[in-house]
Design an enzyme around this catalytic site. Structure first.
Site, PDB file in Angstrom:
ATOM      1  N   PHE A  11       0.826  -1.203   0.000  1.00  0.00           N
ATOM      2  CA  PHE A  11       0.000   0.000   0.000  1.00  0.00           C
ATOM      3  C   PHE A  11       0.860   1.252   0.000  1.00  0.00           C
ATOM      4  O   PHE A  11       0.467   2.282  -0.538  1.00  0.00           O
ATOM      5  CB  PHE A  11      -0.921  -0.003   1.227  1.00  0.00           C
ATOM      6  CG  PHE A  11      -2.375  -0.102   0.854  1.00  0.00           C
ATOM      7  CD1 PHE A  11      -2.884  -1.266   0.319  1.00  0.00           C
ATOM      8  CD2 PHE A  11      -3.223   0.982   1.031  1.00  0.00           C
ATOM      9  CE1 PHE A  11      -4.211  -1.361  -0.027  1.00  0.00           C
ATOM     10  CE2 PHE A  11      -4.562   0.900   0.676  1.00  0.00           C
ATOM     11  CZ  PHE A  11      -5.047  -0.272   0.151  1.00  0.00           C
ATOM     12  N   ALA A  42      -3.628  -5.889   3.215  1.00  0.00           N
ATOM     13  CA  ALA A  42      -3.366  -6.687   4.419  1.00  0.00           C
ATOM     14  C   ALA A  42      -4.416  -7.783   4.618  1.00  0.00           C
ATOM     15  O   ALA A  42      -4.098  -8.860   5.133  1.00  0.00           O
ATOM     16  CB  ALA A  42      -3.318  -5.780   5.634  1.00  0.00           C
ATOM     17  N   LEU A  43      -5.645  -7.517   4.187  1.00  0.00           N
ATOM     18  CA  LEU A  43      -6.682  -8.542   4.363  1.00  0.00           C
ATOM     19  C   LEU A  43      -6.414  -9.788   3.533  1.00  0.00           C
ATOM     20  O   LEU A  43      -6.962 -10.849   3.824  1.00  0.00           O
ATOM     21  CB  LEU A  43      -8.065  -7.970   4.040  1.00  0.00           C
ATOM     22  CG  LEU A  43      -8.651  -7.018   5.069  1.00  0.00           C
ATOM     23  CD1 LEU A  43     -10.034  -6.553   4.610  1.00  0.00           C
ATOM     24  CD2 LEU A  43      -8.736  -7.654   6.455  1.00  0.00           C
ATOM     25  N   VAL A  67      -0.942  -0.251   7.597  1.00  0.00           N
ATOM     26  CA  VAL A  67      -2.351   0.174   7.662  1.00  0.00           C
ATOM     27  C   VAL A  67      -2.373   1.456   8.473  1.00  0.00           C
ATOM     28  O   VAL A  67      -2.048   1.445   9.679  1.00  0.00           O
ATOM     29  CB  VAL A  67      -3.222  -0.906   8.333  1.00  0.00           C
ATOM     30  CG1 VAL A  67      -4.699  -0.536   8.247  1.00  0.00           C
ATOM     31  CG2 VAL A  67      -2.983  -2.275   7.694  1.00  0.00           C
ATOM     32  N   GLU A  71     -10.564   7.763   7.695  1.00  0.00           N
ATOM     33  CA  GLU A  71     -11.750   8.421   8.268  1.00  0.00           C
ATOM     34  C   GLU A  71     -12.785   7.440   8.799  1.00  0.00           C
ATOM     35  O   GLU A  71     -13.695   7.825   9.525  1.00  0.00           O
ATOM     36  CB  GLU A  71     -12.404   9.295   7.187  1.00  0.00           C
ATOM     37  CG  GLU A  71     -11.528  10.429   6.692  1.00  0.00           C
ATOM     38  CD  GLU A  71     -12.167  11.122   5.490  1.00  0.00           C
ATOM     39  OE1 GLU A  71     -11.626  12.145   5.051  1.00  0.00           O
ATOM     40  OE2 GLU A  71     -13.211  10.632   5.002  1.00  0.00           O
ATOM     41  N   THR A  72     -12.693   6.187   8.380  1.00  0.00           N
ATOM     42  CA  THR A  72     -13.803   5.261   8.672  1.00  0.00           C
ATOM     43  C   THR A  72     -13.354   4.075   9.517  1.00  0.00           C
ATOM     44  O   THR A  72     -12.175   3.915   9.820  1.00  0.00           O
ATOM     45  CB  THR A  72     -14.394   4.708   7.353  1.00  0.00           C
ATOM     46  OG1 THR A  72     -13.438   3.819   6.761  1.00  0.00           O
ATOM     47  CG2 THR A  72     -14.747   5.839   6.399  1.00  0.00           C
ATOM     48  N   HIS A  74     -12.981   1.260   8.604  1.00  0.00           N
ATOM     49  CA  HIS A  74     -12.220   0.302   7.806  1.00  0.00           C
ATOM     50  C   HIS A  74     -10.854  -0.002   8.423  1.00  0.00           C
ATOM     51  O   HIS A  74     -10.351  -1.123   8.308  1.00  0.00           O
ATOM     52  CB  HIS A  74     -12.055   0.847   6.381  1.00  0.00           C
ATOM     53  CG  HIS A  74     -11.638  -0.205   5.403  1.00  0.00           C
ATOM     54  ND1 HIS A  74     -10.689  -0.001   4.442  1.00  0.00           N
ATOM     55  CD2 HIS A  74     -12.044  -1.483   5.238  1.00  0.00           C
ATOM     56  CE1 HIS A  74     -10.516  -1.099   3.745  1.00  0.00           C
ATOM     57  NE2 HIS A  74     -11.336  -2.027   4.192  1.00  0.00           N
ATOM     58  N   ASN A  98       4.390 -11.279  12.355  1.00  0.00           N
ATOM     59  CA  ASN A  98       3.501 -10.242  11.864  1.00  0.00           C
ATOM     60  C   ASN A  98       4.191  -8.883  11.840  1.00  0.00           C
ATOM     61  O   ASN A  98       4.416  -8.283  12.884  1.00  0.00           O
ATOM     62  CB  ASN A  98       2.232 -10.164  12.740  1.00  0.00           C
ATOM     63  CG  ASN A  98       1.202  -9.225  12.162  1.00  0.00           C
ATOM     64  OD1 ASN A  98       1.510  -8.441  11.249  1.00  0.00           O
ATOM     65  ND2 ASN A  98       0.000  -9.276  12.679  1.00  0.00           N
TER      66      ASN A  98
HETATM   67  N1  LIG Z   1      -6.646   0.620   3.712  1.00  0.00           N
HETATM   68  C1  LIG Z   1      -5.662  -0.338   3.640  1.00  0.00           C
HETATM   69  C2  LIG Z   1      -5.903  -1.582   3.075  1.00  0.00           C
HETATM   70  N2  LIG Z   1      -7.132  -1.849   2.553  1.00  0.00           N
HETATM   71  C3  LIG Z   1      -7.350  -2.916   1.566  1.00  0.00           C
HETATM   72  C4  LIG Z   1      -7.665  -4.253   2.226  1.00  0.00           C
HETATM   73  O1  LIG Z   1      -6.523  -4.784   2.861  1.00  0.00           O
HETATM   74  C5  LIG Z   1      -8.124  -5.257   1.160  1.00  0.00           C
HETATM   75  O2  LIG Z   1      -7.106  -5.386   0.190  1.00  0.00           O
HETATM   76  C6  LIG Z   1      -9.394  -4.811   0.492  1.00  0.00           C
HETATM   77  O3  LIG Z   1     -10.395  -4.596   1.483  1.00  0.00           O
HETATM   78  C7  LIG Z   1      -9.893  -5.841  -0.544  1.00  0.00           C
HETATM   79  O4  LIG Z   1     -10.127  -7.068   0.092  1.00  0.00           O
HETATM   80  N3  LIG Z   1      -4.929  -2.526   3.041  1.00  0.00           N
HETATM   81  C8  LIG Z   1      -3.671  -2.261   3.555  1.00  0.00           C
HETATM   82  O5  LIG Z   1      -2.789  -3.125   3.521  1.00  0.00           O
HETATM   83  N4  LIG Z   1      -3.421  -1.043   4.117  1.00  0.00           N
HETATM   84  C9  LIG Z   1      -4.375  -0.068   4.177  1.00  0.00           C
HETATM   85  O6  LIG Z   1      -4.090   1.038   4.713  1.00  0.00           O
HETATM   86  C1  LIG Z   2      -6.905   1.823   6.821  1.00  0.00           C
HETATM   87  C2  LIG Z   2      -7.834   2.309   5.839  1.00  0.00           C
HETATM   88  O1  LIG Z   2      -8.844   1.729   5.573  1.00  0.00           O
HETATM   89  C3  LIG Z   2      -7.553   3.591   5.206  1.00  0.00           C
HETATM   90  O2  LIG Z   2      -6.431   3.500   4.388  1.00  0.00           O
HETATM   91  C4  LIG Z   2      -8.757   3.978   4.381  1.00  0.00           C
HETATM   92  O3  LIG Z   2      -9.154   5.185   4.872  1.00  0.00           O
HETATM   93  P1  LIG Z   2     -10.695   5.599   5.008  1.00  0.00           P
HETATM   94  O4  LIG Z   2     -11.176   4.972   6.293  1.00  0.00           O
HETATM   95  O5  LIG Z   2     -10.639   7.100   5.076  1.00  0.00           O
HETATM   96  O6  LIG Z   2     -11.425   5.073   3.796  1.00  0.00           O
END
Ligand SMILES: Nc1c(NC[C@H](O)[C@H](O)[C@H](O)CO)[nH]c(=O)[nH]c1=O
Ligand SMILES: CC(=O)[C@@H](O)COP(=O)(O)O
Length: 140
Positions: A11, A42-43, A67, A71-72, A74, A98
């Site tokens: 990322f 990461a997921l 990660v 804002e959310t 997520h 990890n």
């Molecule tokens: N926001 C970040 C993500 N988001 C993506 C998820 O990990 C995943 O690839 C997606 O939801 C599709 O399944 N991943 C990171 O590694 N770092 C982030 O900040």
């Molecule tokens: C960790 C996340 O999901 C981040 O990169 C995405 O940010 P947001 O929560 O503003 O969509």
């Protein structure tokens, strides 16, 4: 010598490069072979490790990613569920360290990614090697 697979979620290129450098340095200093696999986020890391472990081609794994809170909600999902998935695999006997950083901002990330500072990539590699040693000890 063992064979380790670094599974990285790319990322943030610069931070991943630092984390991988730290992990690779620890693993190669211990005489191990290292490969790198890139996944979208990461997921996807736990699933990729599960697939690679099933192949039987690797002795241990290092998860690498960043990660950073947005804002959310997520952030909680990505940070928490990637960690949960990795822990579940380690409890199945797969040696994984990890090195997924879960931070509030880029300043925190840099300090932890930098091999010359907190070197979390190297730390994760050492954890993976420690688990592999335990598995080898208990399987004798
Ligand atoms: N926001 C970040 C993500 N988001 C993506 C998820 O990990 C995943 O690839 C997606 O939801 C599709 O399944 N991943 C990171 O590694 N770092 C982030 O900040
Ligand atoms: C960790 C996340 O999901 C981040 O990169 C995405 O940010 P947001 O929560 O503003 O969509």
């Amino acid at each position: 010598m063992a064979k380790f697979l670094i599974v990285e979620a790319r990322f943030y290129d610069s931070y991943n490069d630092m984390l991988i450098a730290g992990a690779r340095q620890s693993l190669e200093a211990a005489g191990h072979e290292v490969e790198v696999l890139t996944v979208p986020g990461a997921l996807e890391i736990p699933g990729a490790i599960a697939m690679a472990a099933e192949s039987g081609g690797y002795d241990g794994f290092v998860a690498i990613g960043v990660v950073i809170r947005g804002e959310t909600y997520h952030f909680e999902i990505v940070a928490g569920e990637s960690a949960r998935g990795i822990l579940a695999l380690t409890m199945d006997g797969i040696a994984i360290g990890n090195g997924i950083l879960t931070t509030e901002n880029e300043a925190q990330t840099l300090v932890r990614a930098d091999p010359g500072q907190k070197n979390k990539g190297g730390e994760a590699a050492k954890a993976a090697m420690a688990l592999l040693e335990l598995r080898d000890r208990f399987e004798r």
